[in-house]
Design a protein around this motif. Structure first.
Motif, PDB file in Angstrom:
ATOM      1  N   GLY A  84       1.264  -1.237  -0.164  1.00  0.00           N
ATOM      2  CA  GLY A  84      -0.031   0.485   0.210  1.00  0.00           C
ATOM      3  C   GLY A  84       1.189   1.230   0.124  1.00  0.00           C
ATOM      4  O   GLY A  84       1.022   2.639  -0.903  1.00  0.00           O
ATOM      5  N   VAL A  85       1.949   1.168   0.343  1.00  0.00           N
ATOM      6  CA  VAL A  85       2.720   2.284   1.361  1.00  0.00           C
ATOM      7  C   VAL A  85       3.438   2.877  -0.581  1.00  0.00           C
ATOM      8  O   VAL A  85       3.966   3.880  -1.360  1.00  0.00           O
ATOM      9  CB  VAL A  85       4.112   2.536   1.650  1.00  0.00           C
ATOM     10  N   PHE A  86       3.665   1.546  -1.376  1.00  0.00           N
ATOM     11  CA  PHE A  86       4.492   1.717  -3.100  1.00  0.00           C
ATOM     12  C   PHE A  86       3.045   2.564  -3.665  1.00  0.00           C
ATOM     13  O   PHE A  86       3.425   3.352  -4.389  1.00  0.00           O
ATOM     14  CB  PHE A  86       5.036   0.401  -3.392  1.00  0.00           C
ATOM     15  N   THR A  87       2.417   1.616  -3.264  1.00  0.00           N
ATOM     16  CA  THR A  87       1.180   2.393  -4.220  1.00  0.00           C
ATOM     17  C   THR A  87       0.591   4.309  -4.268  1.00  0.00           C
ATOM     18  O   THR A  87       0.342   4.307  -4.455  1.00  0.00           O
ATOM     19  CB  THR A  87       0.064   1.719  -4.452  1.00  0.00           C
ATOM     20  N   GLY A  88       0.148   3.985  -2.800  1.00  0.00           N
ATOM     21  CA  GLY A  88       0.803   5.748  -1.916  1.00  0.00           C
ATOM     22  C   GLY A  88       1.182   6.532  -2.800  1.00  0.00           C
ATOM     23  O   GLY A  88       1.430   7.445  -3.329  1.00  0.00           O
ATOM     24  N   HIS A  89       2.902   6.616  -2.723  1.00  0.00           N
ATOM     25  CA  HIS A  89       3.933   6.978  -3.613  1.00  0.00           C
ATOM     26  C   HIS A  89       3.150   7.227  -4.567  1.00  0.00           C
ATOM     27  O   HIS A  89       3.880   8.048  -5.114  1.00  0.00           O
ATOM     28  CB  HIS A  89       5.450   5.897  -3.358  1.00  0.00           C
ATOM     29  N   PHE A  90       3.464   6.200  -5.635  1.00  0.00           N
ATOM     30  CA  PHE A  90       3.400   6.162  -7.030  1.00  0.00           C
ATOM     31  C   PHE A  90       1.799   7.276  -7.361  1.00  0.00           C
ATOM     32  O   PHE A  90       1.777   7.723  -7.904  1.00  0.00           O
ATOM     33  CB  PHE A  90       2.640   4.511  -7.651  1.00  0.00           C
ATOM     34  N   LEU A  91       1.021   6.922  -6.317  1.00  0.00           N
ATOM     35  CA  LEU A  91      -0.249   7.846  -7.171  1.00  0.00           C
ATOM     36  C   LEU A  91       0.017   9.276  -6.305  1.00  0.00           C
ATOM     37  O   LEU A  91      -0.460  10.045  -7.560  1.00  0.00           O
ATOM     38  CB  LEU A  91      -1.518   6.936  -5.695  1.00  0.00           C
ATOM     39  N   ARG A  92       0.581   9.220  -5.473  1.00  0.00           N
ATOM     40  CA  ARG A  92       0.873  10.572  -4.588  1.00  0.00           C
ATOM     41  C   ARG A  92       2.145  11.601  -6.244  1.00  0.00           C
ATOM     42  O   ARG A  92       1.780  12.517  -6.072  1.00  0.00           O
ATOM     43  CB  ARG A  92       1.462  11.023  -2.965  1.00  0.00           C
ATOM     44  N   SER A  93       2.045  10.839  -6.324  1.00  0.00           N
ATOM     45  CA  SER A  93       3.899  11.501  -7.597  1.00  0.00           C
ATOM     46  C   SER A  93       2.936  11.932  -8.674  1.00  0.00           C
ATOM     47  O   SER A  93       1.846  11.656  -9.240  1.00  0.00           O
ATOM     48  CB  SER A  93       4.395  10.140  -8.393  1.00  0.00           C
TER      49      SER A  93
END
Length: 371
Positions: A222-231
């Motif tokens: 989820g953290v990786f996904t959040g990083h990606f979505l926030r970019s």
């Protein structure tokens, strides 16, 4: 740096959290009763998916718990990221708040388990769903705070591989190594030795100590996904496509690993992490596409009400409020006029209405339990 990220709130995340929670607060009951009353093939299939796998395997119901952890992980780059942008917030201060949150969730979990019906320490179950959420998210938050993305990815794969090696090659007395039965696996053995209180299933606990370790990886995914979505470096459609492709890839990898380390929710095997993580990404891709990209939002309000007060409704639906009695009080007269074989369906629908009414009231009052 500031130009490369976006801090907009993801409405899709609240809706997906609510969708996830809906099935364990009243949605499953409605589907089960519909299947019994109608015999409809679609209802029967849906009902079959709303039961956990007996041991190895994977159903939709097995996804609900890891999906919630995954969603919590997505929120970290947003919530913790915003806090870190404030010079007054140090990583240690944020870590203290994460630790406090974990302790509160562990206590709430024991309350759900019946802490207030105290029958002695030996009859009190300490491990819980909320406890696993607490520990997996705390350690994922710790990793997020003190490591970079590359290190986080290395830790993700190291934990999954390390758990596999421990479960396969550390011998259990009287059973040996690599025995993945309910009694003979390493996680169950360690729970019998070290887990405080009583075990949920006598010889093992589905939310035990060692099996919480790989759950950290659901949060990290989820953290990786959040990083990606926030970019802001990728378009929204590229984000959707990337999540979908990654989800499919993880599911394929999970089933390739399955013959060697079976997909098993109770053991929370590494293959289970990949499988549940893959489906979590697919659901996130769909919700993000429909809600945040295409902005089709007419259907999401009930899920947002649930998602914004997920811990509240979980606690309420698991013993704090008798929603069934309330539904009977409000709708009993009407239910009694319905054909007998469909009365249980109507009651289940009444419970859904009462819960949504309760959550809508909290939402309108802006009363949210923040842990």
């Amino acid at each position: 740096m500031q130009k490369s990220i976006t801090s907009a709130r993801l409405v899709s995340l609240d809706a997906l959290r609510g969708f996830d929670m809906f099935w364990i607060i009243s949605g499953e009951g409605l589907i089960h009763e519909w299947a019994k009353a109608s015999g409809n093939p679609t209802a029967n299939w849906m009902s079959s998916q709303l039961h956990h796998s007996e041991w190895n395997g994977f159903t939709f119901y097995d996804l609900i718990f890891p999906l919630f952890i995954f969603i919590a992980g997505i929120s970290m780059p947003y919530s913790i990221g915003r806090q870190l942008e404030n010079p007054e917030n140090t990583p240690f201060n944020i870590l203290k708040s994460l630790f406090k949150r974990a302790i509160i969730l562990i206590i709430l979990g024991t309350i759900v388990n019946g802490l207030f019906k105290w029958q002695g320490y030996e009859n009190t179950r300490i491990a819980s769903v909320l406890g696993r959420i607490a520990l997996s998210c705390f350690f994922a938050g710790l990793i997020f705070l003190y490591t970079n993305l590359r290190t986080q990815i290395i830790l993700f794969f190291s934990i999954l591989l390390g758990y596999f090696l421990m479960m396969k090659y550390i011998p259990v007395p009287d059973f040996g190594a690599g025995v993945l039965t309910k009694e003979g696996n390493l996680a169950a053995y360690l729970d019998r030795l070290f887990l405080p209180g009583k075990l949920h299933r006598k010889v093992y606990d589905p939310e035990g100590l060692l099996s919480t370790l790989p759950a950290i990886c659901n949060a990290l995914l989820g953290v990786f996904t959040g990083h990606f979505l926030r970019s802001s470096a990728f378009s929204k459609f590229k984000k959707v496509a990337s999540m979908a492709v990654s989800g499919v890839l993880l599911i394929v990898l999970a089933w390739l690993w399955h013959p060697f380390f079976p997909i098993n929710k109770i053991l929370w095997t590494s293959s289970f992490v990949l499988c549940s993580g893959g489906f979590s990404l697919l659901f996130m891709a769909f919700f993000y596409l429909v809600i945040d990209v295409l902005e089709i939002k007419f259907w999401i309000a009930p899920f947002v009400w649930i998602g914004m007060n997920s811990i509240t409704i979980y606690m309420a639906a698991h013993g704090l409020i008798d929603f069934e009695a309330t539904a009977i009080y409000l709708f009993g007269g009407l239910i009694n006029k319905i054909e007998a074989s469909w009365q249980a369906v109507a009651l289940a629908g009444g419970i859904v209405i009462v819960q949504l009414g309760f959550l809508y009231f909290l939402y309108r009052q802006k009363w949210f339990l923040k842990v």
